[in-house]
Design a protein around this motif. Structure first.
Motif, PDB file in Angstrom:
ATOM      1  N   MET A  71      59.745  69.799 -17.771  1.00 53.43           N
ATOM      2  CA  MET A  71      60.521  68.800 -18.504  1.00 53.43           C
ATOM      3  C   MET A  71      60.757  67.571 -17.621  1.00 53.43           C
ATOM      4  O   MET A  71      60.643  66.423 -18.075  1.00 53.43           O
ATOM      5  CB  MET A  71      61.854  69.393 -18.959  1.00 53.43           C
ATOM      6  CG  MET A  71      61.731  70.521 -19.959  1.00 53.43           C
ATOM      7  SD  MET A  71      63.349  71.187 -20.425  1.00 53.43           S
ATOM      8  CE  MET A  71      62.857  72.739 -21.197  1.00 53.43           C
ATOM      9  N   GLU A  72      61.085  67.814 -16.368  1.00 53.88           N
ATOM     10  CA  GLU A  72      61.316  66.718 -15.424  1.00 53.88           C
ATOM     11  C   GLU A  72      60.062  65.849 -15.268  1.00 53.88           C
ATOM     12  O   GLU A  72      60.137  64.608 -15.337  1.00 53.88           O
ATOM     13  CB  GLU A  72      61.716  67.320 -14.069  1.00 53.88           C
ATOM     14  CG  GLU A  72      61.700  66.351 -12.905  1.00 53.88           C
ATOM     15  CD  GLU A  72      61.724  67.089 -11.575  1.00 53.88           C
ATOM     16  OE1 GLU A  72      61.286  66.487 -10.571  1.00 53.88           O
ATOM     17  OE2 GLU A  72      62.159  68.263 -11.526  1.00 53.88           O
ATOM     18  N   ILE A  73      58.918  66.480 -15.085  1.00 51.15           N
ATOM     19  CA  ILE A  73      57.671  65.745 -14.856  1.00 51.15           C
ATOM     20  C   ILE A  73      57.249  64.964 -16.098  1.00 51.15           C
ATOM     21  O   ILE A  73      56.860  63.792 -16.014  1.00 51.15           O
ATOM     22  CB  ILE A  73      56.552  66.715 -14.420  1.00 51.15           C
ATOM     23  CG1 ILE A  73      56.870  67.299 -13.038  1.00 51.15           C
ATOM     24  CG2 ILE A  73      55.198  66.022 -14.422  1.00 51.15           C
ATOM     25  CD1 ILE A  73      56.984  66.251 -11.945  1.00 51.15           C
ATOM     26  N   THR A  74      57.309  65.599 -17.252  1.00 50.45           N
ATOM     27  CA  THR A  74      56.844  64.927 -18.475  1.00 50.45           C
ATOM     28  C   THR A  74      57.752  63.767 -18.870  1.00 50.45           C
ATOM     29  O   THR A  74      57.295  62.808 -19.488  1.00 50.45           O
ATOM     30  CB  THR A  74      56.744  65.926 -19.640  1.00 50.45           C
ATOM     31  OG1 THR A  74      58.005  66.609 -19.800  1.00 50.45           O
ATOM     32  CG2 THR A  74      55.651  66.950 -19.396  1.00 50.45           C
ATOM     33  N   PRO A  78      53.767  59.328 -16.808  1.00 56.92           N
ATOM     34  CA  PRO A  78      52.938  59.153 -18.008  1.00 56.92           C
ATOM     35  C   PRO A  78      52.052  60.368 -18.236  1.00 56.92           C
ATOM     36  O   PRO A  78      51.764  61.118 -17.291  1.00 56.92           O
ATOM     37  CB  PRO A  78      52.116  57.900 -17.687  1.00 56.92           C
ATOM     38  CG  PRO A  78      52.068  57.844 -16.197  1.00 56.92           C
ATOM     39  CD  PRO A  78      53.375  58.404 -15.726  1.00 56.92           C
ATOM     40  N   PRO A  79      51.596  60.583 -19.469  1.00 58.60           N
ATOM     41  CA  PRO A  79      50.746  61.753 -19.764  1.00 58.60           C
ATOM     42  C   PRO A  79      49.510  61.842 -18.882  1.00 58.60           C
ATOM     43  O   PRO A  79      49.047  62.952 -18.575  1.00 58.60           O
ATOM     44  CB  PRO A  79      50.373  61.549 -21.231  1.00 58.60           C
ATOM     45  CG  PRO A  79      51.495  60.751 -21.800  1.00 58.60           C
ATOM     46  CD  PRO A  79      51.933  59.835 -20.691  1.00 58.60           C
ATOM     47  N   TYR A  83      48.836  66.371 -15.345  1.00 58.76           N
ATOM     48  CA  TYR A  83      47.991  67.432 -14.775  1.00 58.76           C
ATOM     49  C   TYR A  83      47.319  66.981 -13.481  1.00 58.76           C
ATOM     50  O   TYR A  83      46.410  67.640 -13.004  1.00 58.76           O
ATOM     51  CB  TYR A  83      46.918  67.841 -15.789  1.00 58.76           C
ATOM     52  CG  TYR A  83      47.480  68.500 -17.035  1.00 58.76           C
ATOM     53  CD1 TYR A  83      47.658  69.879 -17.098  1.00 58.76           C
ATOM     54  CD2 TYR A  83      47.825  67.741 -18.147  1.00 58.76           C
ATOM     55  CE1 TYR A  83      48.166  70.489 -18.234  1.00 58.76           C
ATOM     56  CE2 TYR A  83      48.330  68.340 -19.292  1.00 58.76           C
ATOM     57  CZ  TYR A  83      48.508  69.704 -19.328  1.00 58.76           C
ATOM     58  OH  TYR A  83      49.010  70.304 -20.454  1.00 58.76           O
ATOM     59  N   ARG A  84      47.763  65.871 -12.932  1.00 55.24           N
ATOM     60  CA  ARG A  84      47.127  65.291 -11.744  1.00 55.24           C
ATOM     61  C   ARG A  84      48.096  65.312 -10.573  1.00 55.24           C
ATOM     62  O   ARG A  84      49.284  65.057 -10.738  1.00 55.24           O
ATOM     63  CB  ARG A  84      46.694  63.863 -12.051  1.00 55.24           C
ATOM     64  CG  ARG A  84      45.981  63.163 -10.906  1.00 55.24           C
ATOM     65  CD  ARG A  84      45.624  61.750 -11.301  1.00 55.24           C
ATOM     66  NE  ARG A  84      44.727  61.727 -12.460  1.00 55.24           N
ATOM     67  CZ  ARG A  84      44.394  60.621 -13.109  1.00 55.24           C
ATOM     68  NH1 ARG A  84      44.923  59.451 -12.737  1.00 55.24           N
ATOM     69  NH2 ARG A  84      43.562  60.685 -14.130  1.00 55.24           N
ATOM     70  N   ASN A  85      47.577  65.613  -9.391  1.00 54.64           N
ATOM     71  CA  ASN A  85      48.401  65.610  -8.184  1.00 54.64           C
ATOM     72  C   ASN A  85      48.651  64.165  -7.741  1.00 54.64           C
ATOM     73  O   ASN A  85      47.724  63.438  -7.376  1.00 54.64           O
ATOM     74  CB  ASN A  85      47.706  66.386  -7.074  1.00 54.64           C
ATOM     75  CG  ASN A  85      48.659  66.783  -5.968  1.00 54.64           C
ATOM     76  OD1 ASN A  85      49.555  67.583  -6.202  1.00 54.64           O
ATOM     77  ND2 ASN A  85      48.481  66.215  -4.794  1.00 54.64           N
ATOM     78  N   GLN A 105      55.819  69.779 -25.776  1.00 57.98           N
ATOM     79  CA  GLN A 105      57.047  70.548 -26.042  1.00 57.98           C
ATOM     80  C   GLN A 105      58.062  70.351 -24.914  1.00 57.98           C
ATOM     81  O   GLN A 105      59.257  70.161 -25.158  1.00 57.98           O
ATOM     82  CB  GLN A 105      56.714  72.033 -26.193  1.00 57.98           C
ATOM     83  CG  GLN A 105      57.892  72.989 -26.125  1.00 57.98           C
ATOM     84  CD  GLN A 105      57.675  74.071 -25.091  1.00 57.98           C
ATOM     85  OE1 GLN A 105      56.642  74.730 -25.075  1.00 57.98           O
ATOM     86  NE2 GLN A 105      58.656  74.253 -24.217  1.00 57.98           N
ATOM     87  N   SER A 106      57.595  70.371 -23.672  1.00 56.94           N
ATOM     88  CA  SER A 106      58.483  70.158 -22.524  1.00 56.94           C
ATOM     89  C   SER A 106      59.112  68.766 -22.583  1.00 56.94           C
ATOM     90  O   SER A 106      60.311  68.594 -22.298  1.00 56.94           O
ATOM     91  CB  SER A 106      57.712  70.328 -21.209  1.00 56.94           C
ATOM     92  OG  SER A 106      57.192  71.630 -21.095  1.00 56.94           O
ATOM     93  N   TYR A 107      58.311  67.778 -22.946  1.00 55.44           N
ATOM     94  CA  TYR A 107      58.817  66.408 -23.053  1.00 55.44           C
ATOM     95  C   TYR A 107      59.913  66.301 -24.112  1.00 55.44           C
ATOM     96  O   TYR A 107      60.977  65.720 -23.870  1.00 55.44           O
ATOM     97  CB  TYR A 107      57.672  65.457 -23.382  1.00 55.44           C
ATOM     98  CG  TYR A 107      58.102  64.033 -23.624  1.00 55.44           C
ATOM     99  CD1 TYR A 107      58.315  63.154 -22.567  1.00 55.44           C
ATOM    100  CD2 TYR A 107      58.312  63.562 -24.924  1.00 55.44           C
ATOM    101  CE1 TYR A 107      58.722  61.843 -22.786  1.00 55.44           C
ATOM    102  CE2 TYR A 107      58.722  62.258 -25.149  1.00 55.44           C
ATOM    103  CZ  TYR A 107      58.929  61.401 -24.084  1.00 55.44           C
ATOM    104  OH  TYR A 107      59.340  60.115 -24.321  1.00 55.44           O
TER     105      TYR A 107
END
Length: 522
Positions: A71-74, A78-79, A83-85, A105-107
């Motif tokens: 949730m924090e990351i999303t 940005p999208p 999935y990127r480091n 869903q997390s967002y």
């Protein structure tokens, strides 16, 4: 002139094809169904009051922290970076490893529930390991609301469709059994303990899957394909069901006047759904590959922790991880999985039927659980859900699978501090499961004494292992001895049940109990 004369109903059939729950005595049925649903909701709330995965256990905590971190990351990135480091997203710390629908869903959960009320719980860089009573309440509510919005409606739709067809065929009015079947689906102890205790959102992907099954059984195959694609795009483990969906729908298409057109319609729905879900990552091939690489964690090994499948249960005899390379193990698991589910898919392509479809879902998911690469102990939920849909047809097999599925997760749930909840839900399930019900107008069939003997021996062994695991310390040389014994016992039961279900699928009649003949519809 030209009007067809209305045929008189045969013995045992009802005169009007009216929805079974909305007329006459239906009000009583609806009250009972509402009572079952509310009780299932209450059980979830009570389990949610307890601990969760990784509580107060730094540095990585557990699945609760993983969901909070996503949730924090999303919210803050940005999208294209999910999935990127990057400097804002360290994939080594609970990087997203589920498909895009989980990220969306997390967002939504983070934006709607956590950020407005407890912003510190999703503050970038500063919220790792954040735990408070208020954030726990909101996090639990995200799972509960997901259950109510997806899993509950899907279970109700399946029960309505299942018993609606049974009534029109004159196989009983379901007045005794439809609440029992709904309870078996909604009060599944494994799903409740994992989602509302351990902390995950399996209710979303599994709810979409049940909704897809209900849609296909009612003849809405395009809707069913769409819902199953949503399930796949929420958790990649839903691929356990893909061979069954593919075989059943292909078998039905091949029996139609224009099979190519039927297949094309399904293909368009599937392709459009995936494009919609993956749109933020379709701007380049590298972006799509980044996501795909996160969904296939081969570097973790062929199994993780202790799971009651072939690779883990036989590892005491063959050290798979030490003797073979990752490439070899991937090939072994692929071949074993395909060989295992192939008979089930062939049967559905050759002779698709609704009842056979439910067995194919069980057999396909069993194949993946027993033989595929990187299986978690929680993955037993995937065979368990189609088994719950078959609970009325196969009550003994369903009860036996549920018990050992729960037992196989006992070490995980004990580590989470959920032993009390484990015992309570196991007892509750046993009480409801043993309620007197009618199966196709007759009392539940008695179990043969030979099978009763085998089940009694297994029950005694599992009861003994429960006690030993709780009160006896394992030898220093073999610290995971008891976990290995639990997995071996459960693995043996799963193999027996998988063989039985495959045999049942091949020996079913074309017009299976509870559903109309497929030949009349296609």
């Amino acid at each position: 002139m030209g009007r067809r004369r209305k045929e008189s109903p045969t013995a045992g059939e009802v005169e009007e094809e009216r929805p079974p729950y909305f007329f006459g005595a239906a009000s009583t049925s609806m009250v009972r169904i509402l009572a079952v649903s509310l009780f299932a909701l209450l059980v979830r709330v009570l389990v949610a009051l307890g601990p969760y995965s990784g509580r107060r256990r730094p540095p990585m905590y557990g699945d609760y922290e993983a969901q909070r971190h996503w949730m924090e990351i999303t919210i803050h990135t940005p999208p294209s970076e999910w999935y990127r480091n990057t400097s804002s997203n360290d994939l080594a710390y609970w990087g997203l490893d589920y498909p895009p629908l989980t990220a969306y869903q997390s967002y939504v959960h983070g934006r709607l529930f956590l950020q407005p009320f407890v912003p510190d719980s999703v503050a970038l860089f500063l919220s790792r390991g954040f735990e408070s009573s208020k954030s726990k309440l909101l996090m639990r509510w995200t799972v509960l609301s997901s259950d109510l919005l997806v899993f509950f409606p899907a279970a109700l739709c399946f029960v309505f469709i299942y018993f609606g067809r049974r009534i029109r065929r004159g196989r009983g009015d379901g007045s005794v059994t439809h609440e029992w079947l709904l309870a078996m689906i909604l009060l599944n102890p494994c799903l409740i303990l994992i989602d509302h205790g351990h902390f995950q959102y399996n209710c979303i992907s599994l709810g979409f899957m049940i909704g897809a099954v209900a849609a296909i059984l009612s003849g809405r195959e395009l809707l069913g394909s769409f819902l199953f694609c949503l399930s796949l795009n929420h958790k990649q483990m839903s691929a356990y069901y893909a061979p069954a969906f593919f075989a059943h729908l292909l078998g039905k298409c091949l029996r139609r006047h224009n099979p190519i057109l039927s297949v094309m319609k399904l293909a368009i729905v599937v392709l459009a759904t995936f494009v919609l879900m993956w749109w933020p990552y379709l701007y380049s091939l590298d972006a799509a590959r980044e996501v795909l690489s996160r969904l296939a964690p081969f570097e973790r090994g062929i199994y993780e922790d202790y799971v009651a499948n072939f690779w883990c249960s036989t590892s005491t005899l063959i050290k798979w991880k030490m003797r073979f390379t990752v490439k070899s193990l991937k090939l072994f698991s692929l071949c074993a999985t395909v060989i295992s589910f192939l008979p089930s898919t062939v049967q559905q392509i050759k002779s698709p039927s609704n009842h056979g479809f439910l067995h194919a879902l069980l057999n396909s998911s069993f194949s993946f659980y027993l033989f595929s690469y990187q299986v978690h102990e929680k993955s037993i939920l995937l065979p368990l859900i189609p088994a719950s849909l078959l609970a009325l047809e196969e009550p003994t097999a369903f009860g036996w699978l549920t018990y050992h599925a729960l037992f196989s997760m006992f070490p995980l749930l004990r580590r989470d501090g959920l032993t009390l909840q484990y015992g309570a839900l196991l007892s509750l399930f046993g009480l409801i499961y043993r309620l007197p019900i009618e199966v196709h107008g007759r009392r539940r069939p008695r179990i043969p004494w030979k099978l009763q003997t085998v089940m009694a021996l297994s029950s005694f062994s599992s009861a003994l292992l429960h006690l030993v695991y709780l009160i006896v310390r394992p030898p220093r040389r073999y610290p995971f001895l008891f976990e290995a014994l639990i997995m071996a016992l459960c693995f043996a039961q799963f193999v027996i049940l998988a063989i039985y279900s495959n045999i049942r699928q091949w020996t079913l009649r074309d017009a299976s109990p509870g559903f109309p003949s497929e030949k009349k519809k296609i």
